[in-house]
Design a protein around this motif. Structure first.
Motif, PDB file in Angstrom:
ATOM      1  N   PRO A 112       0.823  -1.069   0.253  1.00 53.56           N
ATOM      2  CA  PRO A 112       0.160  -0.046  -0.112  1.00 53.56           C
ATOM      3  C   PRO A 112       0.850   1.305  -0.047  1.00 53.56           C
ATOM      4  N   ALA A 113       0.404   2.324  -0.784  1.00 51.70           N
ATOM      5  CA  ALA A 113       1.106   3.482  -0.819  1.00 51.70           C
ATOM      6  C   ALA A 113       0.266   4.620  -1.344  1.00 51.70           C
ATOM      7  N   ARG A 114       0.653   5.768  -1.151  1.00 51.30           N
ATOM      8  CA  ARG A 114      -0.288   7.087  -1.403  1.00 51.30           C
ATOM      9  C   ARG A 114       0.585   7.667  -2.669  1.00 51.30           C
ATOM     10  N   ALA A 115      -0.581   8.035  -3.719  1.00 49.13           N
ATOM     11  CA  ALA A 115       0.260   8.655  -4.914  1.00 49.13           C
ATOM     12  C   ALA A 115      -0.556  10.148  -4.896  1.00 49.13           C
ATOM     13  N   VAL A 116       0.102  10.984  -5.486  1.00 46.65           N
ATOM     14  CA  VAL A 116      -0.667  12.511  -5.745  1.00 46.65           C
ATOM     15  C   VAL A 116      -0.739  12.528  -7.193  1.00 46.65           C
ATOM     16  N   VAL A 117      -2.074  13.046  -7.555  1.00 43.19           N
ATOM     17  CA  VAL A 117      -2.052  13.354  -8.919  1.00 43.19           C
ATOM     18  C   VAL A 117      -1.363  14.613  -9.224  1.00 43.19           C
ATOM     19  N   HIS A 118      -0.138  14.416  -9.951  1.00 39.06           N
ATOM     20  CA  HIS A 118       0.673  15.460 -10.532  1.00 39.06           C
ATOM     21  C   HIS A 118       0.295  16.299 -11.507  1.00 39.06           C
ATOM     22  N   ASP A 119      -0.532  15.730 -12.411  1.00 43.25           N
ATOM     23  CA  ASP A 119      -0.772  16.691 -13.568  1.00 43.25           C
ATOM     24  C   ASP A 119      -2.145  15.750 -14.466  1.00 43.25           C
ATOM     25  N   ARG A 120      -2.839  16.471 -14.909  1.00 41.07           N
ATOM     26  CA  ARG A 120      -3.982  16.102 -15.756  1.00 41.07           C
ATOM     27  C   ARG A 120      -3.892  16.785 -17.151  1.00 41.07           C
ATOM     28  N   VAL A 121      -4.009  15.835 -18.062  1.00 38.14           N
ATOM     29  CA  VAL A 121      -3.743  16.686 -19.442  1.00 38.14           C
ATOM     30  C   VAL A 121      -5.022  15.817 -20.468  1.00 38.14           C
ATOM     31  N   THR A 122      -5.349  16.901 -21.024  1.00 37.62           N
ATOM     32  CA  THR A 122      -6.539  16.538 -21.958  1.00 37.62           C
ATOM     33  C   THR A 122      -6.081  16.697 -23.335  1.00 37.62           C
ATOM     34  N   LYS A 123      -6.277  15.659 -24.319  1.00 33.36           N
ATOM     35  CA  LYS A 123      -5.969  15.991 -25.867  1.00 33.36           C
ATOM     36  C   LYS A 123      -6.991  16.972 -26.337  1.00 33.36           C
ATOM     37  N   ARG A 124      -6.301  17.559 -27.602  1.00 34.10           N
ATOM     38  CA  ARG A 124      -7.048  18.569 -28.185  1.00 34.10           C
ATOM     39  C   ARG A 124      -8.431  17.945 -28.478  1.00 34.10           C
ATOM     40  N   GLY A 125      -9.220  18.789 -28.440  1.00 31.13           N
ATOM     41  CA  GLY A 125     -10.739  18.125 -28.811  1.00 31.13           C
ATOM     42  C   GLY A 125     -11.503  17.647 -27.760  1.00 31.13           C
ATOM     43  N   GLY A 126     -10.662  17.439 -26.649  1.00 24.62           N
ATOM     44  CA  GLY A 126     -11.234  16.755 -25.452  1.00 24.62           C
ATOM     45  C   GLY A 126     -11.630  15.170 -25.465  1.00 24.62           C
ATOM     46  N   THR A 127     -10.901  14.604 -26.552  1.00 22.69           N
ATOM     47  CA  THR A 127     -11.425  13.186 -26.584  1.00 22.69           C
ATOM     48  C   THR A 127     -10.720  12.361 -25.629  1.00 22.69           C
ATOM     49  N   SER A 128      -9.680  12.454 -24.991  1.00 24.27           N
ATOM     50  CA  SER A 128      -9.236  11.708 -23.675  1.00 24.27           C
ATOM     51  C   SER A 128      -8.319  12.419 -22.895  1.00 24.27           C
ATOM     52  N   THR A 129      -8.452  12.109 -21.793  1.00 14.44           N
ATOM     53  CA  THR A 129      -7.729  12.693 -20.530  1.00 14.44           C
ATOM     54  C   THR A 129      -7.038  11.816 -19.809  1.00 14.44           C
ATOM     55  N   MET A 168      -4.322  11.145 -16.411  1.00 12.41           N
ATOM     56  CA  MET A 168      -4.013  11.679 -15.103  1.00 12.41           C
ATOM     57  C   MET A 168      -2.328  11.100 -14.851  1.00 12.41           C
ATOM     58  N   TYR A 169      -1.423  11.895 -14.401  1.00 11.88           N
ATOM     59  CA  TYR A 169      -0.219  11.487 -14.191  1.00 11.88           C
ATOM     60  C   TYR A 169      -0.071  11.370 -12.622  1.00 11.88           C
ATOM     61  N   LEU A 170       0.162  10.268 -11.961  1.00 15.99           N
ATOM     62  CA  LEU A 170       0.521   9.933 -10.629  1.00 15.99           C
ATOM     63  C   LEU A 170       1.770  10.063 -10.259  1.00 15.99           C
ATOM     64  N   ARG A 171       2.193  10.479  -9.012  1.00 13.81           N
ATOM     65  CA  ARG A 171       3.541  10.583  -8.468  1.00 13.81           C
ATOM     66  C   ARG A 171       3.455   9.583  -7.085  1.00 13.81           C
ATOM     67  N   TYR A 172       4.326   8.748  -6.926  1.00 13.59           N
ATOM     68  CA  TYR A 172       4.672   8.169  -5.776  1.00 13.59           C
ATOM     69  C   TYR A 172       5.806   7.758  -5.208  1.00 13.59           C
ATOM     70  N   GLU A 173       6.137   7.437  -3.953  1.00 14.12           N
ATOM     71  CA  GLU A 173       7.429   7.024  -3.584  1.00 14.12           C
ATOM     72  C   GLU A 173       7.456   5.645  -3.123  1.00 14.12           C
ATOM     73  N   MET A 174       8.532   4.811  -3.662  1.00 15.50           N
ATOM     74  CA  MET A 174       8.586   3.487  -3.223  1.00 15.50           C
ATOM     75  C   MET A 174      10.123   3.118  -3.257  1.00 15.50           C
ATOM     76  N   ALA A 175      10.472   2.607  -2.067  1.00 18.07           N
ATOM     77  CA  ALA A 175      12.151   2.171  -1.537  1.00 18.07           C
ATOM     78  C   ALA A 175      12.849   3.340  -1.910  1.00 18.07           C
ATOM     79  N   GLY A 176      12.402   4.612  -1.728  1.00 18.10           N
ATOM     80  CA  GLY A 176      13.428   5.615  -1.776  1.00 18.10           C
ATOM     81  C   GLY A 176      13.470   6.057  -3.109  1.00 18.10           C
TER      82      GLY A 176
END
Length: 185
Positions: free
Chosen positions: A52-69, A71-79
């Protein structure tokens, strides 16, 4: 060469080709269902055996035209700090949100979120192949059914014979018109 073409034009080969198209379309349509089942099993296993870990939503990118989004998650594991992406299909969290995840011990870049999303864009290719399989089936099933000689194997009843009606002039005719035949005066 002409013998090969003549051999391939025989009705048996056309029927075999249609049947092979049905089999290929069915296999391609089955692939995303099998993949989804395997991914569901993997989610369950990661929740049971993952770290178990905790991740933070670092960024959210939507393609042109809003066809897909994505999310980019960041988390730490073993340093080490990891950044992975998740496609926004059902849940799309804003930047800065904390997401509980379970990380694969053998591969820290592999995880499942609390809302059942696996890291990366898994199953996308299988979904496209499944759609192609559906299109192939829509074309191949009627083609295959048209190749089956149902009249030879399942003879139907003979249609009753109709005799032509007789006009005032005594000449037989069969009218196929929706309008009454009006005699000439």
């Amino acid at each position: 060469m002409s013998r090969v073409i003549m051999l391939l034009r025989r009705p048996v080969w056309a029927t075999v080709g249609c049947v092979l198209l049905v089999v290929a379309g069915g296999a391609l349509l089955w692939l995303p269902m099998h993949t989804q089942s395997a991914l569901d099993d993997w989610k369950t296993e990661l929740r049971a055996r993952g770290v178990p870990a905790r991740a933070v939503v670092h960024d959210r990118v939507t393609k042109r035209g809003g066809t897909s989004t994505t999310m980019y998650l960041r988390y730490e594991m073993a340093g080490r700090t990891y950044e992975q992406e998740i496609g926004c299909f059902e849940v799309c969290r804003p930047a800065g949100d904390v997401v509980p995840i379970w990380v694969n011990r053998a591969d820290p870049s592999d995880f499942v979120t609390d809302f059942d999303a696996l890291s990366g864009h898994r199953g996308r290719i299988q979904g496209v192949l499944g759609a192609a399989g559906f299109v192939i089936l829509v074309v191949a099933v009627p083609l295959t059914l048209s190749r089956i000689p149902f009249r030879r194997w399942l003879p139907g009843r003979a249609a009753p014979r109709r005799t032509g009606a007789t006009s005032r002039d005594g000449v037989g005719f069969t009218s196929r018109s929706k309008h009454k035949r009006v005699g000439r005066q």
